[in-house]
Design a protein around this motif. Structure first.
Motif, PDB file in Angstrom:
ATOM      1  N   PRO A   1     -21.104   9.700  19.556  1.00 14.63           N
ATOM      2  CA  PRO A   1     -22.423   9.795  18.912  1.00 14.63           C
ATOM      3  C   PRO A   1     -23.599   9.633  19.862  1.00 14.63           C
ATOM      4  CG  PRO A   1     -21.544   7.607  18.583  1.00 14.63           C
ATOM      5  CD  PRO A   1     -20.479   8.374  19.336  1.00 14.63           C
ATOM      6  N   VAL A   2     -23.357   9.779  21.157  1.00 16.29           N
ATOM      7  CA  VAL A   2     -24.425   9.700  22.163  1.00 16.29           C
ATOM      8  C   VAL A   2     -24.289  10.886  23.106  1.00 16.29           C
ATOM      9  CG1 VAL A   2     -24.589   7.182  22.037  1.00 16.29           C
ATOM     10  CG2 VAL A   2     -23.028   8.237  23.679  1.00 16.29           C
ATOM     11  N   ALA A   3     -25.319  11.090  23.916  1.00 18.36           N
ATOM     12  CA  ALA A   3     -25.288  12.193  24.873  1.00 18.36           C
ATOM     13  C   ALA A   3     -24.281  11.916  25.981  1.00 18.36           C
ATOM     14  CB  ALA A   3     -26.678  12.397  25.471  1.00 18.36           C
ATOM     15  N   ALA A   4     -23.857  12.969  26.639  1.00 19.86           N
ATOM     16  CA  ALA A   4     -22.903  12.833  27.734  1.00 19.86           C
ATOM     17  C   ALA A   4     -23.525  12.084  28.906  1.00 19.86           C
ATOM     18  CB  ALA A   4     -22.438  14.218  28.184  1.00 19.86           C
ATOM     19  N   GLY A   5     -22.674  11.342  29.614  1.00 20.84           N
ATOM     20  CA  GLY A   5     -23.112  10.715  30.848  1.00 20.84           C
ATOM     21  C   GLY A   5     -23.159   9.215  30.839  1.00 20.84           C
ATOM     22  N   GLY A   6     -23.376   8.579  29.694  1.00 26.65           N
ATOM     23  CA  GLY A   6     -23.427   7.127  29.617  1.00 26.65           C
ATOM     24  C   GLY A   6     -22.037   6.513  29.575  1.00 26.65           C
ATOM     25  N   SER A   7     -21.994   5.178  29.599  1.00 24.86           N
ATOM     26  CA  SER A   7     -20.695   4.504  29.655  1.00 24.86           C
ATOM     27  C   SER A   7     -19.855   4.744  28.405  1.00 24.86           C
ATOM     28  CB  SER A   7     -20.883   2.998  29.879  1.00 24.86           C
ATOM     29  OG  SER A   7     -21.618   2.405  28.826  1.00 24.86           O
ATOM     30  N   GLN A   8     -20.495   4.848  27.237  1.00 23.92           N
ATOM     31  CA  GLN A   8     -19.736   5.114  26.010  1.00 23.92           C
ATOM     32  C   GLN A   8     -19.058   6.480  26.082  1.00 23.92           C
ATOM     33  OE1 GLN A   8     -22.008   4.633  22.426  1.00 23.92           O
ATOM     34  NE2 GLN A   8     -20.321   5.150  21.073  1.00 23.92           N
ATOM     35  N   ASP A   9     -19.774   7.469  26.570  1.00 25.83           N
ATOM     36  CA  ASP A   9     -19.210   8.803  26.731  1.00 25.83           C
ATOM     37  C   ASP A   9     -18.117   8.815  27.790  1.00 25.83           C
ATOM     38  OD1 ASP A   9     -19.424  11.875  26.455  1.00 25.83           O
ATOM     39  OD2 ASP A   9     -19.812  11.573  28.591  1.00 25.83           O
ATOM     40  N   ILE A  10     -18.337   8.097  28.896  1.00 25.89           N
ATOM     41  CA  ILE A  10     -17.338   8.053  29.973  1.00 25.89           C
ATOM     42  C   ILE A  10     -16.039   7.429  29.477  1.00 25.89           C
ATOM     43  CG2 ILE A  10     -16.785   6.999  32.196  1.00 25.89           C
ATOM     44  CD1 ILE A  10     -19.788   7.294  32.894  1.00 25.89           C
ATOM     45  N   VAL A  11     -16.146   6.327  28.730  1.00 23.12           N
ATOM     46  CA  VAL A  11     -14.948   5.673  28.207  1.00 23.12           C
ATOM     47  C   VAL A  11     -14.220   6.585  27.234  1.00 23.12           C
ATOM     48  CG1 VAL A  11     -14.112   3.757  26.775  1.00 23.12           C
ATOM     49  CG2 VAL A  11     -15.791   3.326  28.583  1.00 23.12           C
ATOM     50  N   ALA A  12     -14.963   7.269  26.357  1.00 19.67           N
ATOM     51  CA  ALA A  12     -14.336   8.175  25.394  1.00 19.67           C
ATOM     52  C   ALA A  12     -13.592   9.300  26.101  1.00 19.67           C
ATOM     53  CB  ALA A  12     -15.388   8.746  24.448  1.00 19.67           C
ATOM     54  N   ARG A  13     -14.185   9.850  27.133  1.00 20.16           N
ATOM     55  CA  ARG A  13     -13.539  10.943  27.867  1.00 20.16           C
ATOM     56  C   ARG A  13     -12.324  10.451  28.652  1.00 20.16           C
ATOM     57  NH1 ARG A  13     -16.479  15.622  27.798  1.00 20.16           N
ATOM     58  NH2 ARG A  13     -18.526  15.390  26.814  1.00 20.16           N
ATOM     59  N   LEU A  14     -12.419   9.250  29.168  1.00 20.05           N
ATOM     60  CA  LEU A  14     -11.273   8.667  29.868  1.00 20.05           C
ATOM     61  C   LEU A  14     -10.110   8.475  28.901  1.00 20.05           C
ATOM     62  CD1 LEU A  14     -10.438   7.484  32.665  1.00 20.05           C
ATOM     63  CD2 LEU A  14     -11.224   5.266  31.811  1.00 20.05           C
ATOM     64  N   LEU A  15     -10.398   7.941  27.720  1.00 21.68           N
ATOM     65  CA  LEU A  15      -9.349   7.775  26.708  1.00 21.68           C
ATOM     66  C   LEU A  15      -8.791   9.124  26.276  1.00 21.68           C
ATOM     67  CD1 LEU A  15     -10.885   4.992  24.407  1.00 21.68           C
ATOM     68  CD2 LEU A  15      -9.004   4.738  26.032  1.00 21.68           C
ATOM     69  N   ALA A  16      -9.678  10.085  26.035  1.00 19.75           N
ATOM     70  CA  ALA A  16      -9.227  11.397  25.562  1.00 19.75           C
ATOM     71  C   ALA A  16      -8.274  12.044  26.558  1.00 19.75           C
ATOM     72  CB  ALA A  16     -10.429  12.301  25.315  1.00 19.75           C
TER      73      ALA A  16
END
Length: 319
Positions: free
Chosen positions: A35-50
């Motif tokens: 639910p946030v733009a790409a590039g922040g820590s929340q996005d990084i963690v989600a992509r790492l998990l994915a």
């Protein structure tokens, strides 16, 4: 004739049984709404998990960013998705905050999801420029008492903002709060000299602190952060009772099969145990944590009660 027709129908049913539903997640790819733009820590963690869940589950796991409205665009999309395990949400501490911060939502960000796993703890950190005269929290408070002292945060109602309100109330001091639409802009202005400090999640500034561009004044966790062990805790800085640790993790739409939730929780634990994942999280200053879905549910509810009081007392409104 009727007996012959019935016999033919029965024989056909035996010869062509109804196709059984494919076991999850064999049917199709899984998407994680961020639910946030790409590039922040929340996005990084989600992509790492994915990336690693794709291997752990044997099915493609893709990230879909849906930012906006304080994360509520993505939150609402996930809350209205079918609870079949094929749509997940990259959840965070803002689920708890948004229940009070946005009273007119058409969904419940606390009760509208089935918690799956908290993947990482996310301490908040107060940073100043490396050439600042402020080295301790007392220096920050003294400067705020003397005159204008601008502290940026990722936005009104962010965890960093709420923590700042708690600190100011406890110290009986006011600094100038400058909300941004995202932490990166606040950090850029701090580096450029527009701000005197920034309160933000540790993952956004770990590299700057390690490189000597910024100085950490405190971290908001009960113990020192593993990624920046030289930065004292709030308690060590002289303020107790104001700990505030965010999180990034995964939740699913309410009503998702508990068996699917359990399998996802176990798969995330496997991902966290991989050395390359631990190294990437450590580089961001984030701390892996694994617990049950029930524990995450209890945390979300407890944080919702805690931050509701701060939001109301400080009369905080969303951007």
């Amino acid at each position: 004739m009727r007996r012959r027709t019935a016999l033919l129908l029965a024989t056909s049913a035996l010869a062509h049984p109804a196709r059984a539903q494919a076991p999850w997640p064999a049917e199709r790819s899984i998407r994680i709404i961020v639910p946030v733009a790409a590039g922040g820590s929340q996005d990084i963690v989600a992509r790492l998990l994915a990336r690693h869940l794709t291997e752990a589950l044997g099915q493609a796991v893709v990230v879909e960013n849906q930012p906006g409205a304080g994360s509520n665009i993505g939150y609402e999309a996930a809350s209205r998705a079918r609870p079949d395990g094929y749509t997940l949400l990259a959840g965070s501490d803002s689920l708890s905050i948004n229940r009070t911060l946005f009273p007119g939502l058409g969904f419940d960000p606390v009760e509208g999801f089935a918690p799956v796993a908290r993947a990482v703890r996310v301490p908040q950190i107060l940073v100043v420029r490396a050439d600042s005269g402020a080295r301790r929290l007392d220096d920050i408070l003294a400067a705020a008492r003397r005159g204008p002292f601008a502290v940026g945060t990722p936005g009104n109602g962010s965890l960093a903002h709420l923590l700042g309100e708690q600190i100011q109330a406890a110290a009986e001091v006011r600094w100038t709060h400058v909300p941004y639409r995202g932490g990166a802009l606040a950090v850029n202005d701090l580096l450029g000299g527009t701000l005197q400090g920034v309160l933000i999640n540790i993952g956004a500034v770990t590299e700057h602190v390690r490189a000597g561009r910024l100085r950490g004044i405190f971290v908001s966790s009960a113990a020192r952060a593993q990624g920046l062990p030289e930065v004292p805790t709030l308690a060590e800085a002289g303020m107790t009772g104001a700990e505030a640790v965010g999180w990034h993790g995964i939740v699913a739409p309410r009503g998702t099969d508990p068996a699917i939730v359990a399998r996802l929780n176990a798969a995330i634990a496997q991902v966290q145990a991989r050395p390359e994942v631990a190294e990437r999280l450590a580089a961001l200053g984030l701390e892996p944590v694994h617990e049950t879905p029930e524990a995450l549910a209890a945390l979300i509810r407890a944080d919702a009660d805690r931050w509701a009081g701060t939001i109301r007392r400080a009369r905080i409104e969303p951007d």
